[in-house]
Design a protein around this motif. Structure first.
Motif, mmCIF file in Angstrom:
data_model
loop_
_atom_site.group_PDB
_atom_site.id
_atom_site.type_symbol
_atom_site.label_atom_id
_atom_site.label_comp_id
_atom_site.label_asym_id
_atom_site.label_seq_id
_atom_site.Cartn_x
_atom_site.Cartn_y
_atom_site.Cartn_z
ATOM 1 N N PRO A 88 3.393 10.959 0.076
ATOM 2 C CA PRO A 88 3.488 9.541 0.435
ATOM 3 C C PRO A 88 4.224 9.377 1.760
ATOM 4 O O PRO A 88 5.294 9.951 1.968
ATOM 5 C CB PRO A 88 4.286 8.925 -0.722
ATOM 6 C CG PRO A 88 4.179 9.896 -1.844
ATOM 7 C CD PRO A 88 4.077 11.245 -1.201
ATOM 8 N N LEU A 89 3.660 8.578 2.633
ATOM 9 C CA LEU A 89 4.275 8.320 3.930
ATOM 10 C C LEU A 89 5.668 7.719 3.779
ATOM 11 O O LEU A 89 6.574 8.013 4.570
ATOM 12 C CB LEU A 89 3.379 7.370 4.733
ATOM 13 C CG LEU A 89 3.878 6.904 6.098
ATOM 14 C CD1 LEU A 89 4.019 8.083 7.053
ATOM 15 C CD2 LEU A 89 2.928 5.854 6.682
ATOM 16 N N GLY A 92 -11.163 11.256 6.147
ATOM 17 C CA GLY A 92 -11.047 10.591 4.852
ATOM 18 C C GLY A 92 -9.624 10.256 4.451
ATOM 19 O O GLY A 92 -9.397 9.612 3.423
ATOM 20 N N PHE A 93 -8.649 10.694 5.244
ATOM 21 C CA PHE A 93 -7.246 10.397 4.973
ATOM 22 C C PHE A 93 -6.806 9.229 5.866
ATOM 23 O O PHE A 93 -7.385 9.017 6.932
ATOM 24 C CB PHE A 93 -6.386 11.632 5.266
ATOM 25 C CG PHE A 93 -6.341 12.608 4.120
ATOM 26 C CD1 PHE A 93 -5.139 12.967 3.535
ATOM 27 C CD2 PHE A 93 -7.507 13.155 3.609
ATOM 28 C CE1 PHE A 93 -5.088 13.878 2.485
ATOM 29 C CE2 PHE A 93 -7.483 14.058 2.573
ATOM 30 C CZ PHE A 93 -6.276 14.426 2.003
ATOM 31 N N PRO A 94 -5.767 8.487 5.458
ATOM 32 C CA PRO A 94 -4.917 8.743 4.293
ATOM 33 C C PRO A 94 -5.571 8.363 2.966
ATOM 34 O O PRO A 94 -6.445 7.496 2.922
ATOM 35 C CB PRO A 94 -3.699 7.836 4.558
ATOM 36 C CG PRO A 94 -4.280 6.687 5.333
ATOM 37 C CD PRO A 94 -5.331 7.301 6.220
ATOM 38 N N LEU A 95 -5.141 9.056 1.909
ATOM 39 C CA LEU A 95 -5.474 8.605 0.567
ATOM 40 C C LEU A 95 -4.608 7.386 0.279
ATOM 41 O O LEU A 95 -3.485 7.282 0.787
ATOM 42 C CB LEU A 95 -5.192 9.701 -0.454
ATOM 43 C CG LEU A 95 -5.809 11.080 -0.176
ATOM 44 C CD1 LEU A 95 -5.505 12.023 -1.332
ATOM 45 C CD2 LEU A 95 -7.289 10.970 0.082
ATOM 46 N N ASP A 135 0.825 -1.200 0.000
ATOM 47 C CA ASP A 135 0.000 0.000 0.000
ATOM 48 C C ASP A 135 0.862 1.255 0.000
ATOM 49 O O ASP A 135 1.946 1.283 0.592
ATOM 50 C CB ASP A 135 -0.923 0.022 1.228
ATOM 51 C CG ASP A 135 -2.003 -1.044 1.160
ATOM 52 O OD1 ASP A 135 -2.314 -1.484 0.037
ATOM 53 O OD2 ASP A 135 -2.528 -1.430 2.220
ATOM 54 N N ASN A 136 0.348 2.284 -0.646
ATOM 55 C CA ASN A 136 0.991 3.590 -0.685
ATOM 56 C C ASN A 136 0.049 4.585 -0.014
ATOM 57 O O ASN A 136 -0.986 4.946 -0.566
ATOM 58 C CB ASN A 136 1.268 3.993 -2.135
ATOM 59 C CG ASN A 136 1.942 5.346 -2.235
ATOM 60 O OD1 ASN A 136 2.662 5.770 -1.334
ATOM 61 N ND2 ASN A 136 1.707 6.034 -3.346
ATOM 62 N N LYS A 137 0.372 5.015 1.212
ATOM 63 C CA LYS A 137 -0.480 5.921 1.975
ATOM 64 C C LYS A 137 -0.004 7.364 1.800
ATOM 65 O O LYS A 137 1.187 7.650 1.908
ATOM 66 C CB LYS A 137 -0.438 5.562 3.463
ATOM 67 C CG LYS A 137 -1.024 4.209 3.818
ATOM 68 C CD LYS A 137 -0.967 3.998 5.331
ATOM 69 C CE LYS A 137 -1.583 2.668 5.739
ATOM 70 N NZ LYS A 137 -1.565 2.480 7.214
ATOM 71 N N LEU A 138 -0.967 8.261 1.563
ATOM 72 C CA LEU A 138 -0.670 9.677 1.413
ATOM 73 C C LEU A 138 -1.383 10.479 2.497
ATOM 74 O O LEU A 138 -2.590 10.297 2.717
ATOM 75 C CB LEU A 138 -1.096 10.193 0.037
ATOM 76 C CG LEU A 138 -0.247 9.761 -1.166
ATOM 77 C CD1 LEU A 138 -0.626 8.357 -1.623
ATOM 78 C CD2 LEU A 138 -0.410 10.729 -2.324
ATOM 79 N N PHE A 139 -0.626 11.363 3.166
ATOM 80 C CA PHE A 139 -1.160 12.185 4.250
ATOM 81 C C PHE A 139 -0.930 13.672 3.964
ATOM 82 O O PHE A 139 0.010 14.036 3.235
ATOM 83 C CB PHE A 139 -0.455 11.858 5.572
ATOM 84 C CG PHE A 139 -0.772 10.505 6.136
ATOM 85 C CD1 PHE A 139 -1.802 10.347 7.047
ATOM 86 C CD2 PHE A 139 -0.042 9.381 5.772
ATOM 87 C CE1 PHE A 139 -2.097 9.102 7.595
ATOM 88 C CE2 PHE A 139 -0.320 8.139 6.305
ATOM 89 C CZ PHE A 139 -1.358 7.998 7.222
ATOM 90 N N LEU A 140 -1.758 14.509 4.559
ATOM 91 C CA LEU A 140 -1.487 15.943 4.550
ATOM 92 C C LEU A 140 -0.357 16.207 5.544
ATOM 93 O O LEU A 140 -0.419 15.772 6.698
ATOM 94 C CB LEU A 140 -2.733 16.731 4.947
ATOM 95 C CG LEU A 140 -2.540 18.254 5.040
ATOM 96 C CD1 LEU A 140 -2.218 18.849 3.686
ATOM 97 C CD2 LEU A 140 -3.771 18.919 5.647
#
Length: 308
Positions: free
Chosen positions: A242-243, A262-265, A163-168
């Motif tokens: 990306p984390l 709604g995050f992470p994307l 998985d590729n997690k994206l955070f603000l």
């Protein structure tokens, strides 16, 4: 004629990079050593192989023919070497990969033990932007590519890796609190730093913006994850990142994750290859290795991701 295989390799590398300096870096030689090899090789021909216009080195038409012939010779030498290694029961040959820039944080961990156990395999890995990765696939220049969003227009086989997690993310001076989740609309009040159009990260973020019907202010657009990270660290804005690429900065508290509902994307790193690609023995061996070992590699090397 008394040229050596080493001279052929040096000349082909100079032609590929159109630069003696870059060729020296690629060959792990000094610039003077490469210049001497080129000079000695040139002395065996009455027709120039290269020319310099301004400060740019060019390969002449005759030189291009010599490059092609040299490459053919080097390829045949590789075949001989591979046959010898394979005769001794080992895997041999070139393994060519293209990896999107954020993939550099994970791909080495899927290669280390494989290359150690198969010393006859020669790795060539290009870390670049997504457009170049897709182009390398289309032109049959690589065995595999690593992407987070596979191009839909290509007929591909693929293996999901992780998985590729994206955070603000903001720097440690960001005024946004981290104790409770912010609304999606919070993103509209921020100057966001984006990756370039076409990158997997950009596609994931824009898909989310469109789904949520958000009106976003684009502060900057940069061409690498490292550039985005440095811009955020400098306080130029926030970014959805990306984390995988910010572990050290989070541990040092130089960056912080801003919780948003709604995050992470999420997307998934995929190892992809063309459906009609005839895989070499080394490529087949690597594919089998990834299928067998990916879960243990993810658990050992990337278990920290589940903490976020």
């Amino acid at each position: 004629m008394n040229y050596t295989l080493h001279q052929l390799k040096v000349f082909v590398t100079i032609a590929e990079h159109k630069s003696i300096t870059l060729a020296a870096d690629a060959l792990h030689l000094t610039q003077p050593a490469v210049s001497i090899q080129l000079k000695n090789f040139q002395q065996q021909f009455d027709i120039p192989l290269t020319e310099v216009v301004g400060r740019q080195l060019y390969i002449t038409d005759f030189g291009k023919e010599i490059v092609e012939a040299s490459q053919n010779i080097l390829n045949e030498v590789d075949v001989i070497n591979q046959k010898l290694i394979m005769f001794n029961g080992q895997i041999a040959g070139k393994l060519k990969l293209s990896v999107v820039s954020t993939g550099k944080y994970i791909m080495p961990y899927f290669l280390t033990d494989f290359l150690r156990d198969n010393p006859g395999v020669e790795l060539k890995m290009d870390v670049t932007n997504k457009a170049a990765v897709v182009r390398s696939l289309e032109n049959n220049e690589v065995d595999f590519s690593l992407v987070s969003i596979p191009p839909e227009r290509l007929a591909l086989d693929q293996i999901p890796l992780m998985d590729n997690k994206l955070f603000l993310v903001g720097n440690n001076e960001s005024p946004l609190q981290t104790k409770s989740s912010h609304k999606q609309k919070t993103l509209e009040s921020l100057d966001l730093i984006f990756r370039e159009a076409g990158s997997g990260t950009r596609q994931t973020v824009e898909r989310h913006i469109q789904t949520e019907n958000l009106k976003i202010s684009r502060k900057l657009e940069l061409t690498s994850n490292e550039a985005v990270k440095q811009a955020v660290l400098a306080g130029l804005g926030h970014s959805i990142m990306p984390l995988i690429g910010i572990k050290n900065e989070l541990e040092l508290s130089d960056l912080k994750i801003i919780p948003v509902r709604g995050f992470p994307l999420q997307s998934t790193w995929q190892l992809v290859w063309m459906k009609e690609k005839k895989l070499s023995p080394s490529a087949k061996a690597f594919l089998q290795y990834v299928e067998e070992k990916k879960e243990s590699i993810i658990k050992e090397k990337f278990g920290w991701i589940s903490d976020y």
